[in-house]
Design an enzyme around this catalytic site. Sequence first.
Site, short mmCIF file in Angstrom:
data_model
loop_
_atom_site.label_atom_id
_atom_site.label_comp_id
_atom_site.label_asym_id
_atom_site.label_seq_id
_atom_site.Cartn_x
_atom_site.Cartn_y
_atom_site.Cartn_z
N LYS A 78 0.82 -1.21 0.00
CA LYS A 78 0.00 0.00 0.00
C LYS A 78 0.85 1.26 0.00
O LYS A 78 0.59 2.18 -0.77
CB LYS A 78 -0.93 0.04 1.22
N ARG A 105 -10.28 1.37 8.72
CA ARG A 105 -9.94 -0.05 8.89
C ARG A 105 -11.08 -0.87 9.46
O ARG A 105 -10.93 -2.06 9.69
CB ARG A 105 -8.68 -0.20 9.75
N ARG A 120 10.89 -6.55 5.56
CA ARG A 120 10.76 -5.15 5.96
C ARG A 120 11.25 -4.94 7.39
O ARG A 120 11.94 -3.97 7.69
CB ARG A 120 9.31 -4.69 5.81
N ARG A 123 11.77 -2.11 12.14
CA ARG A 123 10.51 -1.64 12.72
C ARG A 123 10.11 -2.53 13.88
O ARG A 123 9.90 -3.73 13.74
CB ARG A 123 9.42 -1.61 11.65
N ARG A 150 -1.98 -8.62 13.41
CA ARG A 150 -2.52 -7.61 12.50
C ARG A 150 -3.20 -8.24 11.29
O ARG A 150 -4.23 -7.75 10.83
CB ARG A 150 -1.42 -6.64 12.06
#
Length: 190
Positions: free
Chosen positions: A13, A88, A127, A133, A144
């Site tokens: 996204k 969401r 990632r 992160r 998630r």
Amino acid sequence: MRLLIMGPQGVGKGTQAKLLSEHYNIPTISTGDIFRANIKNQTELGKKVLEYTSKGFLVPDELTNEIVKDRLAQDDVKNGWILDGYPRNAAQVTALDEICAEMNTPLDAVVALTAPTNVLLERMAKRAKEEGRADDTPEAIKNRLNTYEKETAPVLDIYGERGKLVSVDGVGDIDEISKQIISSLDAKLA
């Protein structure tokens, strides 16, 4: 043009929102980026957000709605925007409907990116390693993805019923995916 870009974590996204932002010359508004900036700067909001995200939980609707409304009132979004990571759930769809009505800025389209779960898990693991992160732990990622399927995927049905939805496969060459999104949007909004 006012767009939403939706899909599960790791579907691309953010990457596609950036390309669409450049193509249509409108800003991307990522709730995740806003949250991470506040966490990095150790603001009060950042501390509240971290309490949720470090465990893989989503930030509460009231807080997220307030941040989005404030951001959509800023000058740089007069000619349009792309929302990444919002709404969401169905309650946030209602909140966004109210914000758009209040500002007289109707939503034009919703881009839904799709990808198989194994691809998403692989991308997010990469990632996490590359970007360091803290919110991309294996446990948080699974939480998630489960939350997305339960709460966010049904939002796509709402926008589908409204005739706003454009679905695109998020697996493949980044530029080819972008071209597919743009041609689908241009055809839908012509």
